[in-house]
Design a protein around this motif. Structure first.
Motif, short mmCIF file in Angstrom:
data_model
loop_
_atom_site.label_atom_id
_atom_site.label_comp_id
_atom_site.label_asym_id
_atom_site.label_seq_id
_atom_site.Cartn_x
_atom_site.Cartn_y
_atom_site.Cartn_z
N THR A 198 -4.57 28.69 9.00
CA THR A 198 -3.29 28.15 8.51
C THR A 198 -2.34 29.25 8.05
OG1 THR A 198 -4.49 27.77 6.47
CG2 THR A 198 -4.00 25.83 7.81
N LEU A 199 -2.86 30.46 7.93
CA LEU A 199 -2.00 31.56 7.48
C LEU A 199 -1.10 32.05 8.61
CD1 LEU A 199 -4.58 33.60 5.38
CD2 LEU A 199 -2.77 32.09 4.55
N VAL A 200 -1.53 31.79 9.82
CA VAL A 200 -0.74 32.26 10.98
C VAL A 200 0.25 31.17 11.40
CG1 VAL A 200 -0.88 33.13 13.35
CG2 VAL A 200 -2.72 33.59 11.73
N ALA A 201 1.53 31.56 11.52
CA ALA A 201 2.55 30.57 11.94
C ALA A 201 2.52 30.43 13.46
CB ALA A 201 3.92 31.05 11.49
N LEU A 202 2.95 29.25 13.89
CA LEU A 202 2.97 28.98 15.34
C LEU A 202 4.00 29.89 16.01
CD1 LEU A 202 1.75 27.03 17.46
CD2 LEU A 202 3.74 25.58 17.08
N ASN A 203 3.55 30.64 17.02
CA ASN A 203 4.46 31.56 17.72
C ASN A 203 5.24 30.78 18.79
OD1 ASN A 203 5.72 33.55 19.11
ND2 ASN A 203 3.95 34.94 19.16
N THR A 204 6.37 30.19 18.34
CA THR A 204 7.13 29.31 19.26
C THR A 204 7.70 30.10 20.44
OG1 THR A 204 8.94 29.56 17.73
CG2 THR A 204 7.77 27.46 17.68
N GLU A 205 8.07 31.35 20.16
CA GLU A 205 8.65 32.15 21.25
C GLU A 205 7.64 32.29 22.41
OE1 GLU A 205 10.47 36.54 21.64
OE2 GLU A 205 10.60 35.59 19.65
N LYS A 206 6.38 32.55 22.01
CA LYS A 206 5.31 32.69 23.01
C LYS A 206 5.10 31.37 23.75
CE LYS A 206 0.93 35.19 22.99
NZ LYS A 206 -0.19 35.55 22.13
N ILE A 207 5.15 30.27 22.95
CA ILE A 207 4.93 28.96 23.58
C ILE A 207 6.04 28.65 24.58
CG2 ILE A 207 4.97 26.46 23.09
CD1 ILE A 207 3.10 27.07 20.77
N TYR A 208 7.31 28.99 24.20
CA TYR A 208 8.42 28.77 25.14
C TYR A 208 8.21 29.55 26.43
CZ TYR A 208 11.23 25.97 21.99
OH TYR A 208 11.67 24.96 21.21
N LYS A 209 7.70 30.79 26.27
CA LYS A 209 7.46 31.62 27.46
C LYS A 209 6.46 30.93 28.39
CE LYS A 209 8.35 36.33 26.02
NZ LYS A 209 7.72 37.47 25.37
N PHE A 210 5.40 30.36 27.77
CA PHE A 210 4.41 29.66 28.61
C PHE A 210 4.99 28.41 29.25
CE2 PHE A 210 1.11 31.95 25.97
CZ PHE A 210 0.72 32.76 27.02
N ILE A 211 5.90 27.74 28.47
CA ILE A 211 6.53 26.54 29.07
C ILE A 211 7.37 26.97 30.28
CG2 ILE A 211 8.25 24.72 28.69
CD1 ILE A 211 7.14 24.50 25.83
N TRP A 212 8.10 28.08 30.14
CA TRP A 212 8.89 28.58 31.28
C TRP A 212 7.98 28.94 32.46
CZ3 TRP A 212 13.44 27.53 32.49
CH2 TRP A 212 14.44 27.37 31.53
N LEU A 213 6.83 29.58 32.11
CA LEU A 213 5.88 29.95 33.16
C LEU A 213 5.39 28.69 33.89
CD1 LEU A 213 4.44 32.54 34.18
CD2 LEU A 213 2.50 31.91 32.76
N LEU A 214 5.15 27.65 33.09
CA LEU A 214 4.69 26.38 33.65
C LEU A 214 5.74 25.82 34.63
CD1 LEU A 214 3.08 23.54 31.60
CD2 LEU A 214 4.97 22.99 33.10
#
Ligand code: ADP
Length: 602
Positions: free
Chosen positions: A59-75
């Protein structure tokens, strides 16, 4: 012959598939790109899920939305590349397939035109249509549809295997070993000679069954009329039985190996159990061990679906190969060799058969013609009579080189017909067949076919000479009436007179006449005889006679029996001889009396 026939089997299929090499290579590259891109969405989802799960467990680590967006773009990009490259590959392969089919059809048709006409007679129009339509058509369907599927599926298979090996080579090695054993078993199933033979038998019986089914449907009215059952349509019934038998044999042949293959591939994860136990015992990092193990248990069986699809598509290629084999059989038929120097020394239109022996099939012990010798003089009528199967039609078919003789020579005006240019030979010999073929064209065109460039007046003059002008002009569209179209009914006699008009227009110095067996009505009979007289004026005539009254006045009568000439002479002499012709004449006269008597009794 062209290099087109250097290969057979799969090599030949590849040769045809790559007639447009560059286009096909470009399509294959696009298919590999498409198959690779199809993995991107899965990889992206896996990465997104891992990212989210990592934030859940810590829970100490925040969700890396930028990384997730990159994967969504990759998808998204993966999906788009997958669809677009597949679409482009399909377009290219359709184009390549149509061009390949076009070339195949042209090759076959061009070859047909160089083959002796007898080949088409022997093969039958149904089979020729099947090769041009079905066999070549199926190849087109395969190249445009199943071939891209096959490449795409093989590429997916290879990529899956690479992924399986890369994630953990130990698990990967087990998967690879299992798949290799599966492929080996498949090889055992399909590569043996007996399996190949069974497969050929199934395809052959299937093709024959389709052909005969069409024949059966065409003849259904006759069958109903005579209250005939299916069993009496013996050929059809036999081929159904043969197909059933060979299909069962083929299935039984594959039963064990295919079952072993399916069980092996479907249970690929079972082979991983020993390695799971081994790695589980020796590992320190259980998180990685569990995630990898779950990955293999989920992903490894997925490859089985892809592999089974590959098997299905490969089995399709065998059927296509069978069709291509049929086409190649035509291409392998020896063509009529064009004469190098035309020896145009024909000094008359006498036809001479010199020691001619001819066999349709080299394996046949009794030849269709056995040492036949005769001369048919210009301006004379030579009638050929004899029982059915005695060789009359064969004599007629050898003169325009429907087939070439194996022994002896056939001469026209002292020149061997093999030395005469084929086109020239065709203009020398005119045919009036028993079952005259009229095309679904206008009457004008049907008659005009006799001579290229014939004028309208010449066509009408020929029609007048054949006594058909009168009935033609009574038709609503006259000479423009399309034969075979709705509401156009011509009697047998009228059809025959149209073809006589065609032969009159052709005006060949030699006429081969296959006299009709069917009885026409008296008026038609009379008109046909009159048109014959016009057609046969000053010609070398060979007449295959079925009714002896027409041969009575022939200048020479040849009597055939089992491929041999048994008697030659004019009617009166042959009657005096009291041999075969005499007894034929007796039988014929009796039949005529019976016919007249029969009519009288009605
Ligand atoms: P006819 O015209 O006197 O009835 P044919 O010339 O048609 O006789 O036949 C002579 C022999 O050749 C027969 O034994 C017949 O079965 C055989 N034959 C005819 N046409 C073919 C063919 N296309 N293929 C094989 N054999 C044939």
């Amino acid at each position: 012959m062209k290099n087109i026939l250097k290969n057979n089997g799969l090599k030949r299929l590849i040769e045809i598939a790559t007639i447009k090499k560059k286009t096909v290579i470009a399509a294959i590259v696009l298919l590999v790109i498409s198959a690779s891109a199809s993995f991107l969405p899965y990889i992206s989802i896996y990465c997104i899920a891992s990212e989210i799960l990592a934030t859940f467990s810590n829970t100490l680590v925040a969700l890396n939305t930028e990384k997730i967006y990159k994967f969504i773009w990759l998808l998204i990009i993966g999906g788009i590349i997958n669809i677009l490259s597949y679409f482009a590959a399909l377009c290219l392969l359709h184009k390549a397939a149509f061009e390949a089919i076009y070339k195949m059809k042209i090759d076959v048709l061009r070859h047909f035109t160089r083959l002796p006409l007898g080949f088409s007679i022997r093969m039958g129009s149904g089979n020729i249509r099947k090769i041009l339509d079905e066999d070549i058509g199926n190849t087109e369907e395969f190249l445009a549809h199943q071939f891209p599927d096959l490449i795409y599926t093989i590429a997916s298979c290879v990529i899956t295997i690479v992924i399986l090996v890369c994630v953990d080579w130990r698990y990967g090695a087990v998967c690879l070993a299992t798949i290799s054993i599966g492929i080996y078993i498949l090889g055992l199933a399909f590569r043996t000679d007996s399996a190949k033979k069974h497969m050929q038998d199934v395809f052959k019986a299937n093709a024959e069954m389709n052909n005969l089914a069409v024949e059966y449907v065409r003849g259904i009215s006759v069958l109903k009329l005579f209250n005939t059952t299916l069993v009496t349509f013996e050929k059809f019934y036999d081929v159904i039985k043969r197909y059933t038998k060979s299909a069962i044999q083929y299935t039984l042949k594959l039963e064990k190996t295919l079952a072993a293959y399916t069980v092996l591939i479907h249970n690929i994860y079972l082979f991983m159990i020993p390695i799971i136990i081994f790695l589980g015992r020796s590992t320190n990092d259980y998180d990685v061990f569990v995630s990898k193990t779950v990955f293999y248990i989920v992903v490894a069986p997925a490859i089985t679906v892809t592999m089974l699809k590959v098997v299905h598509l490969i089995s399709k290629t065998f059927q296509i190969q069978y069709g291509i084999q049929n086409m190649d059989k035509v291409l392998q038929e020896p063509i009529i060799k064009p004469v190098s120097s035309e020896k145009d020394l024909i000094n008359s239109y006498d036809i001479e058969f010199k020691n001619v022996t001819f066999n349709y099939d080299n394996n046949n012990k009794t030849p269709a013609l056995d040492n036949v010798n005769f001369i048919s003089k210009s301006n004379k009528v030579t009638a050929i009579v004899g029982a059915s199967g005695s060789g009359k039609t064969t004599i007629a078919h050898l003169i325009p080189r429907f087939y070439d003789v194996q022994y002896g020579n056939i001469m026209i005006g002292g020149v061997d017909i093999r030395q005469i240019d084929l086109n020239k030979l065709m203009t020398l010999v005119g045919f009036v067949f028993q079952d005259d073929y009229l095309f679904k064209k206008s009457i004008r065109d049907n008659i005009g076919m006799g001579r290229e460039g014939a004028t309208g007046e010449e066509i009408i003059a020929a029609a007048k000479s054949a006594y058909c002008h009168e009935f033609i002009t009574k038709l609503p569209q006259g000479y423009d009436t399309i034969i075979g179209s709705k509401n156009v009914h011509l009697s047998g006699g009228e059809r025959q007179r149209i073809s006589i008009a065609r032969a009159i227009l052709q005006d060949s110095p030699i006429i081969i006449l296959d006299e009709a067996t069917a009885f026409n009505d008296a008026e038609n009979e009379y008109l046909i005889q009159k048109s014959f007289n016009k057609l046969l004026e000053n010609k070398t005539v060979i007449m295959i006679a079925h009714r002896l009254n027409t041969v009575k006045n022939a200048d020479q009568i040849i009597v055939m029996d089992k491929g041999k000439i048994v008697e030659v002479g004019v009617h009166n002499d042959l009657i005096e001889n009291k041999e075969i012709y005499y007894s034929m004449w007796e039988t014929y006269s009796q039949a005529q009396l019976w016919r007249i008597g029969g009519k009288g009794n009605e």
